[in-house]
Design a protein around this motif. Structure first.
Motif, mmCIF file in Angstrom:
data_model
loop_
_atom_site.group_PDB
_atom_site.id
_atom_site.type_symbol
_atom_site.label_atom_id
_atom_site.label_comp_id
_atom_site.label_asym_id
_atom_site.label_seq_id
_atom_site.Cartn_x
_atom_site.Cartn_y
_atom_site.Cartn_z
ATOM 1 N N ALA A 144 15.812 -29.189 1.264
ATOM 2 C CA ALA A 144 15.380 -27.687 1.769
ATOM 3 C C ALA A 144 13.622 -27.377 1.021
ATOM 4 O O ALA A 144 13.626 -27.651 -0.384
ATOM 5 C CB ALA A 144 16.070 -26.586 1.202
ATOM 6 N N PRO A 145 12.885 -27.054 1.964
ATOM 7 C CA PRO A 145 11.412 -26.733 1.510
ATOM 8 C C PRO A 145 11.648 -25.708 0.331
ATOM 9 O O PRO A 145 12.273 -24.625 0.321
ATOM 10 C CB PRO A 145 10.800 -26.079 2.533
ATOM 11 C CG PRO A 145 11.865 -25.933 3.624
ATOM 12 C CD PRO A 145 12.904 -26.819 3.319
ATOM 13 N N THR A 146 11.230 -26.065 -1.076
ATOM 14 C CA THR A 146 11.532 -25.358 -2.276
ATOM 15 C C THR A 146 10.204 -24.793 -2.831
ATOM 16 O O THR A 146 9.309 -25.206 -3.202
ATOM 17 C CB THR A 146 11.899 -26.148 -3.180
ATOM 18 O OG1 THR A 146 13.280 -26.945 -2.818
ATOM 19 C CG2 THR A 146 12.260 -25.759 -4.595
ATOM 20 N N THR A 147 10.218 -23.423 -3.150
ATOM 21 C CA THR A 147 9.038 -22.851 -3.593
ATOM 22 C C THR A 147 9.333 -22.316 -4.968
ATOM 23 O O THR A 147 10.422 -21.537 -5.224
ATOM 24 C CB THR A 147 8.503 -21.302 -3.009
ATOM 25 O OG1 THR A 147 8.571 -21.890 -1.458
ATOM 26 C CG2 THR A 147 7.566 -20.958 -3.408
ATOM 27 N N LEU A 148 8.916 -22.675 -5.941
ATOM 28 C CA LEU A 148 9.229 -22.475 -7.280
ATOM 29 C C LEU A 148 8.181 -21.484 -8.112
ATOM 30 O O LEU A 148 6.649 -21.767 -7.823
ATOM 31 C CB LEU A 148 9.212 -23.827 -8.362
ATOM 32 C CG LEU A 148 10.203 -24.918 -7.836
ATOM 33 C CD1 LEU A 148 10.226 -26.031 -8.733
ATOM 34 C CD2 LEU A 148 11.790 -24.355 -7.917
ATOM 35 N N VAL A 149 8.650 -20.511 -8.740
ATOM 36 C CA VAL A 149 7.729 -19.553 -9.725
ATOM 37 C C VAL A 149 7.936 -20.030 -10.865
ATOM 38 O O VAL A 149 8.972 -20.305 -11.265
ATOM 39 C CB VAL A 149 7.591 -18.170 -8.904
ATOM 40 C CG1 VAL A 149 6.826 -18.053 -7.635
ATOM 41 C CG2 VAL A 149 9.026 -17.636 -9.152
ATOM 42 N N ASP A 150 7.092 -19.277 -11.940
ATOM 43 C CA ASP A 150 7.399 -19.333 -13.328
ATOM 44 C C ASP A 150 7.628 -20.433 -13.717
ATOM 45 O O ASP A 150 8.528 -20.863 -14.589
ATOM 46 C CB ASP A 150 8.633 -18.305 -13.673
ATOM 47 C CG ASP A 150 8.259 -16.989 -13.385
ATOM 48 O OD1 ASP A 150 7.151 -16.546 -13.146
ATOM 49 O OD2 ASP A 150 9.576 -16.374 -12.970
ATOM 50 N N VAL A 151 6.758 -21.658 -13.451
ATOM 51 C CA VAL A 151 7.173 -23.095 -13.708
ATOM 52 C C VAL A 151 6.197 -22.972 -14.977
ATOM 53 O O VAL A 151 5.067 -23.065 -14.943
ATOM 54 C CB VAL A 151 6.491 -23.866 -12.565
ATOM 55 C CG1 VAL A 151 6.945 -25.426 -12.814
ATOM 56 C CG2 VAL A 151 7.275 -23.572 -11.178
ATOM 57 N N PRO A 152 7.086 -23.558 -15.915
ATOM 58 C CA PRO A 152 6.303 -23.889 -17.221
ATOM 59 C C PRO A 152 5.455 -25.261 -17.076
ATOM 60 O O PRO A 152 5.641 -26.247 -16.439
ATOM 61 C CB PRO A 152 7.319 -24.031 -18.400
ATOM 62 C CG PRO A 152 8.643 -24.346 -17.632
ATOM 63 C CD PRO A 152 8.323 -24.006 -16.023
ATOM 64 N N ASP A 153 4.393 -25.255 -18.027
ATOM 65 C CA ASP A 153 3.505 -26.592 -17.734
ATOM 66 C C ASP A 153 4.066 -27.449 -18.017
ATOM 67 O O ASP A 153 3.706 -28.700 -17.886
ATOM 68 C CB ASP A 153 2.028 -26.191 -18.490
ATOM 69 C CG ASP A 153 1.057 -25.400 -17.592
ATOM 70 O OD1 ASP A 153 1.403 -25.101 -16.465
ATOM 71 O OD2 ASP A 153 0.126 -25.118 -18.188
ATOM 72 N N ASP A 154 5.302 -27.651 -19.061
ATOM 73 C CA ASP A 154 5.900 -28.796 -19.517
ATOM 74 C C ASP A 154 6.873 -29.226 -18.430
ATOM 75 O O ASP A 154 7.561 -30.408 -19.146
ATOM 76 C CB ASP A 154 6.471 -28.688 -20.803
ATOM 77 C CG ASP A 154 7.358 -27.457 -20.781
ATOM 78 O OD1 ASP A 154 7.637 -27.032 -19.962
ATOM 79 O OD2 ASP A 154 8.133 -27.580 -21.957
ATOM 80 N N ALA A 155 7.058 -28.661 -17.337
ATOM 81 C CA ALA A 155 8.328 -29.164 -16.447
ATOM 82 C C ALA A 155 7.521 -30.396 -15.791
ATOM 83 O O ALA A 155 6.399 -30.513 -15.571
ATOM 84 C CB ALA A 155 8.303 -28.036 -15.467
#
Ligand code: NAD
Length: 483
Positions: free
Chosen positions: A369-380
């Protein structure tokens, strides 16, 4: 036998002007990514076929380098005419074996003759120069000559587009070429090669092989016959091949991965940015080296952008590429679905939220599924590993300097995208980004006449543009004293 299998293609290699349907390297099954059925069996080259291709390329080069640029031009024009005539057939094969929607496949197939014709024209202008001499009756000239037989390696994401740029560039310049096509998606590349074969190229000028990729590259690159390497694929493989090329003093063009920042400044037209970004991101299900994958959105407009972006992504129609209305197809193979799952699960476990998608689709085929992520930490992981799939990760930024630093922080440097209405911001950021290509307020890269290539770990050299032809030429200086 399924209809798809019946209507697929006869898979083979093309060596020394002949199609080869049985080879010594065994066979490999080719799958339809939309339903996981077997489409066909691909014969693989073993050492004997690779040696035959090397010998053919050596003979082909001797003939082709002496063929006038004008005659090479006409051969390429004939190949382009076949590619144009057969675009629908080729597009159908791309969709079947690679998965992308038919409209996208048709764009790819129709772009092939454009690339061929551009290189055909450009090779007629491979001018040298005359340098003012230091003596009477002396002429000092610079001549540009074909570098020699080329070994090229092309991937499955654009089975025609990635191959045509290398084939047309090499052949226009007067080189012969052995291309190792993409084993996952072989038929469309075979049909592309058929266009050149039918155009009447001398034997050995163009050879197509499939095989075990490492075995093929380990055999071709060190061969003294090969003078130039061109590779499109991942950074780790590119580094291995570039090292091998360096060890054997071969020139190389390396078109590797990216992790493209897409930067939306507070003064941007948000609706236009959303529309363009969603389309760019989901083309070929994100399996594009220049696909935007790190979305830096100014804090003032972040939430508005994120909401509109995710809403548009949720409305995308995902399905088999051959079905009417499909906007995004499957990924090319199950390993890509696993790679997406790993990245999304990791990001969510570190606090990211999925505003759209989030996992594999519950149906046959390699659908994610086309996935939109927010609040992604820089260490992900997704913040620094190239996703090469339909994952958009959004990050907030507050200042020009901050976003430049974050955009440039990764070892990749292929494409960057910026949305702003300020000319100053546009000029300043295009100067600051460590990236081979920068596109501002639209998606404007990868045309035949424009250079395409990266910096840093994304590789070196360009395809397209005058630089694309230069990659297949060497410079010879001749000093003559008339006596
Ligand atoms: P992969 O690294 O196994 O293979 C990538 C490509 O390199 C394939 O076409 C493969 O046939 C070829 N390859 C692999 N090992 C090789 C070798 N030793 N010698 C010659 N060729 C070799 O990865 P994959 O699972 O097929 O694709 C996923 C990754 O590849 C993505 O993460 C992406 O970074 C990269 N990729 C990049 C592009 C691009 O356009 N730059 C295209 C396709 C894949």
């Amino acid at each position: 036998m399924s209809d798809d299998k019946q209507n697929y293609a006869k898979l083979g290699l093309y060596i020394d002007g002949e199609w080869v349907f049985q080879a010594s390297g065994g066979t490999l099954k080719v799958y339809n990514p939309a339903d996981e059925t077997v489409l066909g069996e691909l014969p693989l080259a073993g050492i004997s076929e690779l040696d035959a291709a090397l010998a053919a390329a050596q003979r082909g080069f001797r003939v082709w380098k002496r063929t006038q640029a004008h005659d090479r031009y006409w051969a390429l024009r004939r190949a382009a005419a076949f590619a144009r005539e057969r675009a629908e057939l080729i597009a159908g094969l791309i969709t079947k074996e690679q998965g992308k929607p038919l409209a996208e496949a048709l764009m790819e197939a129709k772009a092939a003759p454009d690339h061929i014709e551009w290189y055909a024209e450009e090779a007629r202008r491979a001018y040298g120069r005359v340098i003012p001499a230091r003596g009477n009756s002396v002429r000092a000239s610079v001549i540009r000559e074909a570098i020699g037989p080329v070994a090229a390696f092309t991937p499955w994401n654009f089975p025609v587009n990635q191959a045509v740029r290398k084939i047309a560039g090499a052949i226009a310049a007067g080189c012969s070429i052995i291309i190792k096509g993409p084993e996952d998606t072989p038929a469309s590349c075979i049909e592309l090669v058929r266009c050149f074969a039918d155009a009447g190229l001398p034997k050995g000028v163009l050879n197509l092989v499939y095989g075990n990729p490492a075995e093929v590259s380990n055999h071709l690159i060190p061969s003294p016959i090969i003078r130039k390497i061109s590779f499109t694929g991942s950074v780790p493989v590119g580094k291995q091949l570039a090292s091998l090329a360096g060890l054997h003093m071969k020139r190389s063009t390396m078109e590797l991965g990216g992790h493209a920042p897409l930067i939306v400044f507070a003064d941007a037209d948000v609706d236009a940015a959303v529309n363009t970004a969603v389309a760019m991101k989901h083309r070929n299900a994100g399996q594009v080296c220049v696909s935007p994958s790190r979305f830096y959105v100014h804090n003032d407009i972040h939430d508005k952008f994120a909401e509109a972006y995710a809403a548009k992504v949720r409305s995308l129609v995902v399905g088999a590429g051959g079905e009417q209305g499909t906007q995004m197809g499957p990924l090319v193979k199950s390993q890509r679905v696993e790679a997406m799952t790993r990245l999304v699960d990791d990001a969510v476990s570190r606090g990211a939220r999925a505003l759209s998608g989030g996992g594999k689709l519950d149906r046959a085929g390699y659908f994610f599924a086309p996935t939109t992520l927010v609040d992604v930490p820089d260490d992900a992981l997704v913040a620094y590993e190239e996703p090469f799939g339909p994952i958009s990760s959004l990050y907030r930024f507050n200042s020009f300097d901050e976003v430049v630093e974050r955009a440039n922080a990764l070892p990749f440097g292929l494409a960057s995208y910026v949305f702003t209405r300020s000319l100053k911001t546009s000029i300043d950021i295009s100067n600051e980004l460590e990236s081979g290509m920068v596109s501002i307020n639209h998606s404007g890269i990868a045309l035949p006449e424009t250079p395409f290539g990266g910096v840093k770990d994304s590789g070196h050299g360009s395809e397209g543009g005058t630089e694309g032809l230069d990659a297949y030429l060497v410079t010879k200086f001749v000093s003559e004293l008339g006596v």
